[in-house]
Scaffold this motif. Structure first.
Motif, short mmCIF file in Angstrom:
data_model
loop_
_atom_site.label_atom_id
_atom_site.label_comp_id
_atom_site.label_asym_id
_atom_site.label_seq_id
_atom_site.Cartn_x
_atom_site.Cartn_y
_atom_site.Cartn_z
N GLU A 176 31.63 12.68 -27.06
CA GLU A 176 30.62 13.42 -27.82
C GLU A 176 29.22 12.99 -27.38
O GLU A 176 29.02 11.87 -26.92
CB GLU A 176 30.80 13.15 -29.33
N PRO A 177 28.26 13.93 -27.53
CA PRO A 177 28.30 15.20 -28.24
C PRO A 177 28.69 16.41 -27.39
O PRO A 177 28.70 17.54 -27.90
CB PRO A 177 26.87 15.36 -28.73
N MET A 178 29.02 16.21 -26.11
CA MET A 178 29.28 17.36 -25.25
C MET A 178 30.49 18.17 -25.69
O MET A 178 30.50 19.40 -25.57
CB MET A 178 29.43 16.92 -23.80
N THR A 179 31.52 17.49 -26.24
CA THR A 179 32.69 18.23 -26.70
C THR A 179 32.29 19.24 -27.77
O THR A 179 32.72 20.41 -27.74
CB THR A 179 33.76 17.27 -27.23
N THR A 180 31.46 18.80 -28.71
CA THR A 180 31.02 19.70 -29.77
C THR A 180 30.02 20.73 -29.25
O THR A 180 30.10 21.91 -29.61
CB THR A 180 30.40 18.88 -30.92
N LEU A 181 29.11 20.32 -28.40
CA LEU A 181 28.16 21.29 -27.84
C LEU A 181 28.89 22.43 -27.13
O LEU A 181 28.47 23.59 -27.21
CB LEU A 181 27.22 20.60 -26.85
N THR A 182 29.97 22.10 -26.46
CA THR A 182 30.71 23.12 -25.72
C THR A 182 31.23 24.22 -26.63
O THR A 182 31.35 25.38 -26.21
CB THR A 182 31.89 22.45 -24.97
N THR A 183 31.48 23.90 -27.90
CA THR A 183 32.05 24.89 -28.82
C THR A 183 31.05 25.96 -29.23
O THR A 183 31.46 27.03 -29.68
CB THR A 183 32.60 24.21 -30.09
N PHE A 184 29.74 25.67 -29.09
CA PHE A 184 28.78 26.70 -29.53
C PHE A 184 27.58 26.87 -28.61
O PHE A 184 26.71 27.70 -28.89
CB PHE A 184 28.31 26.41 -30.97
N ARG A 185 27.54 26.12 -27.50
CA ARG A 185 26.42 26.26 -26.58
C ARG A 185 26.86 26.58 -25.15
O ARG A 185 26.07 26.48 -24.21
CB ARG A 185 25.58 24.98 -26.58
N SER A 186 28.11 26.99 -24.98
CA SER A 186 28.58 27.41 -23.65
C SER A 186 27.99 28.78 -23.33
O SER A 186 28.00 29.69 -24.18
CB SER A 186 30.10 27.47 -23.61
N GLN A 187 27.49 28.93 -22.12
CA GLN A 187 26.82 30.16 -21.72
C GLN A 187 27.75 31.05 -20.90
O GLN A 187 28.59 30.56 -20.14
CB GLN A 187 25.57 29.83 -20.91
N PRO A 188 27.63 32.38 -21.03
CA PRO A 188 28.51 33.30 -20.29
C PRO A 188 28.45 33.08 -18.78
O PRO A 188 29.46 33.24 -18.08
CB PRO A 188 27.97 34.69 -20.67
N GLU A 189 27.26 32.70 -18.28
CA GLU A 189 27.11 32.50 -16.84
C GLU A 189 27.57 31.11 -16.41
O GLU A 189 27.51 30.76 -15.22
CB GLU A 189 25.66 32.72 -16.41
N GLY A 190 28.02 30.31 -17.37
CA GLY A 190 28.51 28.97 -17.06
C GLY A 190 27.55 27.89 -17.53
O GLY A 190 26.34 28.08 -17.57
#
Length: 290
Positions: A246-260
């Motif tokens: 963490e915090p990247m695991t949680t960020l990935t759930t709502f801050r992942s971008q369509p372009e990657g």
């Protein structure tokens, strides 16, 4: 819309400890003395916390004309800040991402200090005063074409050893939202130091920086031109160097971008008059583009 500048930070040595400031000179290259130094391997390629998380334990200070460097178990290292770089024997080419730039080698004592701490041969270098590292002109021109209100910004922005742009802007409300999500999972909160910003905003909606065109403080204007895609550094405790999920695991759930990529914060370019200063507590006007 009026908001506040609530934090200013520089990181004199790329990927090492930062310094909280109350006031700083600011210009096209960003905040004064930010990422002016960098650690490189024997081939001149930059080293960061991505591969060497122990760099988080290195503390920096600017004091009495010296860059003062400390770390647990190491003697204090003092590096003169302003020395005339007129000796070509200490000039070398170094690489930061895809850019090759001129730098000044800070000598064997500094190399031994960092090598002992990181457990690998390395050198400390300072950006050469004639270095011409430029932020992506194509991306900046494309952004400016879509935002005519900033059309008078320069196309070329020369800066030092930051990843890609002179300034990184973050927002207290965005961090608060992330920490709310961490708390809901039973995870401890993280500080803004995990994201290593230069300028922190407050009195602003969570992630409204994503839609901000300009942040204006008096005659200083910051154009927010590109979301900051994050690596594993936010998972590194900036006091101990310990790395977790963490915090990247949680960020990935709502801050992942369509372009990657997973984003937090915005990269910015600066337009400011000579001698411009920015301070914690300054009021800023923001122009949004929802």
């Amino acid at each position: 819309m009026s908001i506040a500048i609530s934090g200013l930070y520089i990181y004199p040595i790329k990927s090492c400890g930062g310094i909280a400031l109350q006031r700083s000179a600011i210009g096209m290259a960003g905040l004064h003395n930010d990422r002016r130094w960098m650690v490189v391997d024997e081939q001149g390629v930059f080293l960061t916390q991505r591969s060497h998380p122990a760099m988080a334990r290195i503390r920096t200070d600017l004091r009495d004309g010296y860059l003062v460097v400390t770390a647990p178990g190491q003697p204090r290292l003092d590096i003169p800040i302003d020395v005339v770089e007129d000796d070509d024997s200490v000039r070398r080419r170094v690489k930061v991402w895809r850019d090759e730039v001129d730098a000044v080698d800070e000598g064997d004592l500094a190399a031994q200090w960092f090598g002992a701490l990181l457990g690998t041969p390395c050198r400390l270098v300072k950006v050469h005063p004639q270095s011409q590292r430029v932020a992506s002109v194509a991306r900046i021109e494309n952004w400016l074409a879509r935002h005519p209100v900033a059309a008078d910004f320069p196309r070329q922005h020369i800066f030092a050893f930051a990843d890609g742009y002179p300034i990184l802007v973050t927002n207290e409300a965005s961090l608060a939202e992330l920490n709310d999500k961490l708390a809901a999972k039973g995870q401890p909160a993280v500080g803004m130091d995990r994201f290593r910003p230069n300028v922190v905003l407050s009195e602003f909606g969570a992630f409204d920086e994503d839609y901000t065109v300009l942040v204006t403080v008096g005659e200083i204007r910051m154009a927010l031109v590109k979301p900051c895609v994050r690596c594993e550094i936010p998972n590194t405790d900036q006091l101990t160097g310990a790395r977790a999920a963490e915090p990247m695991t949680t960020l990935t759930t709502f801050r992942s971008q369509p372009e990657g990529g997973v984003t937090f914060g915005m990269n910015a370019i600066v337009s400011a008059p000579q001698g411009a200063m920015i301070s914690v507590g300054d009021r800023a006007e923001v122009l949004l583009d929802f």
